[in-house]
Scaffold this motif. Structure first.
Motif, PDB file in Angstrom:
ATOM      1  N   ASP A 167     -44.634 -34.177  19.645  1.00 12.79           N
ATOM      2  CA  ASP A 167     -44.756 -33.281  18.615  1.00 12.79           C
ATOM      3  C   ASP A 167     -44.036 -32.119  18.963  1.00 12.79           C
ATOM      4  N   LEU A 168     -42.517 -31.922  18.315  1.00 11.22           N
ATOM      5  CA  LEU A 168     -41.890 -30.924  18.612  1.00 11.22           C
ATOM      6  C   LEU A 168     -41.875 -29.672  17.737  1.00 11.22           C
ATOM      7  N   GLY A 169     -43.388 -29.570  17.081  1.00 10.20           N
ATOM      8  CA  GLY A 169     -43.237 -28.559  16.203  1.00 10.20           C
ATOM      9  C   GLY A 169     -43.253 -26.953  16.965  1.00 10.20           C
ATOM     10  N   PRO A 170     -43.499 -27.073  18.267  1.00  9.20           N
ATOM     11  CA  PRO A 170     -43.201 -25.644  18.892  1.00  9.20           C
ATOM     12  C   PRO A 170     -41.869 -25.181  19.054  1.00  9.20           C
ATOM     13  N   LEU A 171     -40.936 -26.385  18.835  1.00 10.08           N
ATOM     14  CA  LEU A 171     -39.480 -26.072  18.932  1.00 10.08           C
ATOM     15  C   LEU A 171     -38.908 -25.832  17.761  1.00 10.08           C
ATOM     16  N   HIS A 175     -43.556 -35.587  30.740  1.00  9.89           N
ATOM     17  CA  HIS A 175     -43.268 -34.577  31.783  1.00  9.89           C
ATOM     18  C   HIS A 175     -42.104 -33.663  31.139  1.00  9.89           C
ATOM     19  N   ALA A 176     -40.803 -34.286  30.815  1.00 12.01           N
ATOM     20  CA  ALA A 176     -39.707 -33.674  30.365  1.00 12.01           C
ATOM     21  C   ALA A 176     -40.026 -33.139  29.015  1.00 12.01           C
ATOM     22  N   VAL A 177     -40.918 -33.864  27.988  1.00  8.40           N
ATOM     23  CA  VAL A 177     -41.172 -33.260  26.830  1.00  8.40           C
ATOM     24  C   VAL A 177     -41.982 -31.868  26.887  1.00  8.40           C
ATOM     25  N   LEU A 178     -43.097 -32.055  27.878  1.00 11.10           N
ATOM     26  CA  LEU A 178     -43.955 -30.800  27.971  1.00 11.10           C
ATOM     27  C   LEU A 178     -42.988 -29.848  28.674  1.00 11.10           C
ATOM     28  N   ALA A 179     -42.183 -29.885  29.638  1.00  5.04           N
ATOM     29  CA  ALA A 179     -41.575 -28.948  30.107  1.00  5.04           C
ATOM     30  C   ALA A 179     -40.715 -28.175  29.288  1.00  5.04           C
ATOM     31  N   ALA A 180     -40.232 -28.663  27.900  1.00  2.00           N
ATOM     32  CA  ALA A 180     -39.448 -28.188  27.160  1.00  2.00           C
ATOM     33  C   ALA A 180     -40.336 -27.328  26.295  1.00  2.00           C
TER      34      ALA A 180
END
Length: 415
Positions: free
Chosen positions: A314-318, A293-298
């Motif tokens: 996957d932190l590609g969007p960041l 949930h914390a990962v998705l919220a970011a």
């Protein structure tokens, strides 16, 4: 066809550890190990009768009956897979991503290693059409594909492949004459066992599948390394087991008596072991969902974790926010998050993923508490997310991703 490039991924000896048990060792396995410490000799190559019978019972209770002469044991899954790979010969095919310890076994033997993309809905198994295409290309270039390694409860993605997807992959492997090794280390850690259907490839193809289970993870601490393998109940299965035992003997890869005793105890699945495993799975599942949930919220991505003690993000969007902090690839991400979170955060490149993809495996064990007492308190709590030490750990975890989200929002162009 180009083999998987290993440059820039860091030495194997610095690879990521398996997700830890995260909880104190149970008295039962600890007592069994201590009692065996005074034995003058260890186990014979492949394991002694008591351990092999316990492994046979374990698989029989899961619908895979097997006699002890089609079972083998080793001091951990890596030497067991190494022996299997040597016994089979030929090139090895692996899903991308896959556990970090799979590929080094084949490379050490000088065998070709080829990664195959996974389906969109899960990890652990290759896309069947991509598998067929990869086998065709390897053969066209003079390779000898012989072995496919897959997982039905995957590390690193924490996913469980749907039975129909697995069936197609196993059928494709059979059509091409590949032997399948099914890593089922995490099969007993399903987060929602009543909602998740787990079917192993040995239930689909009885003649071409060897099942491997590493007990150091779900059942035992890594200080007591033990793994078992179930070979096909066929003449070829018997030959493969014999060759595997020859390799284990040559390597001196025999179980120490304490590890064998603890493994025998755990595989018998007494009440203390099954109750602890059930409670631990419930705890890790709850914490994994909170971490996701914390990962998705970011604004990052992560499939719902279905098994094990980790999730794959996957932190590609960041990417823009990470680039502003000097993070350009998975190795940078591993270093950055490891320092920020104070816990191992191996990048996706450790698991055969593209180093340019900003993916990372995040384990739940470090979020359970800093001491054995705190972790046991988390285990016994009606809702572990209300435990102060879990709340603190999750707050620190979430803060690292909140900062990235805020950075990404600041960098968005005005509308």
């Amino acid at each position: 066809m180009r083999r998987t490039d290993t440059e820039g991924r860091g030495p194997v000896r610095y690879g990521p550890p398996m997700p830890e048990l995260g909880l104190p060792v149970l008295p039962g396995p600890a007592s069994a190990a201590a009692s065996a410490a005074a034995r003058p000799h260890g186990e014979p190559p492949g394991g002694g009768p008591a351990l092999l019978d316990a492994a046979s019972g374990y698989w029989s209770r899961r619908g895979l009956p097997v006699e002890r002469d089609h079972v083998a044991a080793a001091p951990g899954a890596p030497p067991l897979l190494l022996a299997l790979t040597a016994a089979l010969g030929g090139d090895v095919l692996l899903p991308r991503p896959c556990p970090a310890w799979w590929a080094p076994q084949a490379r050490l033997l000088g065998h070709g290693v080829y990664h195959v993309p996974t389906p969109a809905e899960c990890g652990g198994v290759p896309d069947p059409y991509a598998l067929l295409e990869t086998v065709r290309r390897v053969r066209a270039e003079g390779g000898r594909p012989r072995l496919l390694v897959l997982s039905v409860a995957d590390d690193p993605t924490a996913t469980v492949p749907p039975p129909e997807v697995l069936h197609e992959a196993v059928e494709a492997a059979a059509d091409e004459g590949l032997h399948v090794v099914s890593d089922e280390t995490w099969r007993d850690t399903l987060h929602r066992p009543h909602d998740t259907v787990l079917v192993g490839p040995a239930e689909m193809d009885h003649e071409r599948v060897t099942v491997v289970c590493d007990l150091a993870g779900p059942f035992l601490p890594t200080a007591l390394p033990a793994a078992v393998a179930r070979f096909p109940d066929t003449p070829l299965g018997a030959v493969l087991r014999a060759r595997t035992l020859d390799v284990l003997t040559a390597l001196g890869a025999t179980l120490a008596a304490p590890a064998a005793a603890a493994a025998t105890y755990a595989l018998g699945e007494p009440d203390d072991v099954t109750e602890r495993l059930t409670a631990a799975v419930r705890l890790h599942a709850r914490v994994a969902e909170a971490a996701r949930h914390a990962v998705l919220a970011a604004g990052a991505l992560a499939r719902p974790p279905r098994a094990g003690r980790h999730l794959y993000a996957d932190l590609g969007p960041l990417r823009s926010a990470l680039a502003a902090r000097g993070v350009g690839d998975a190795q940078d991400l591993e270093d950055f998050l490891g320092e920020r979170l104070g816990m191992p955060t191996p990048g996706g490149h450790r698991f055969g993923d593209d180093i340019d993809a900003l993916r990372v495996r995040l384990s739940t064990g470090p979020l359970l508490g800093a001491t054995p007492e705190e972790r046991l308190a988390s285990l016994g709590a009606p809702d572990p997310l209300e435990s102060p030490h879990v709340q603190r750990a999750l707050h620190m975890f979430g803060s690292a991703f909140d900062d990235l989200r805020a950075e990404a929002q600041r960098m968005e162009p005005p509308r």
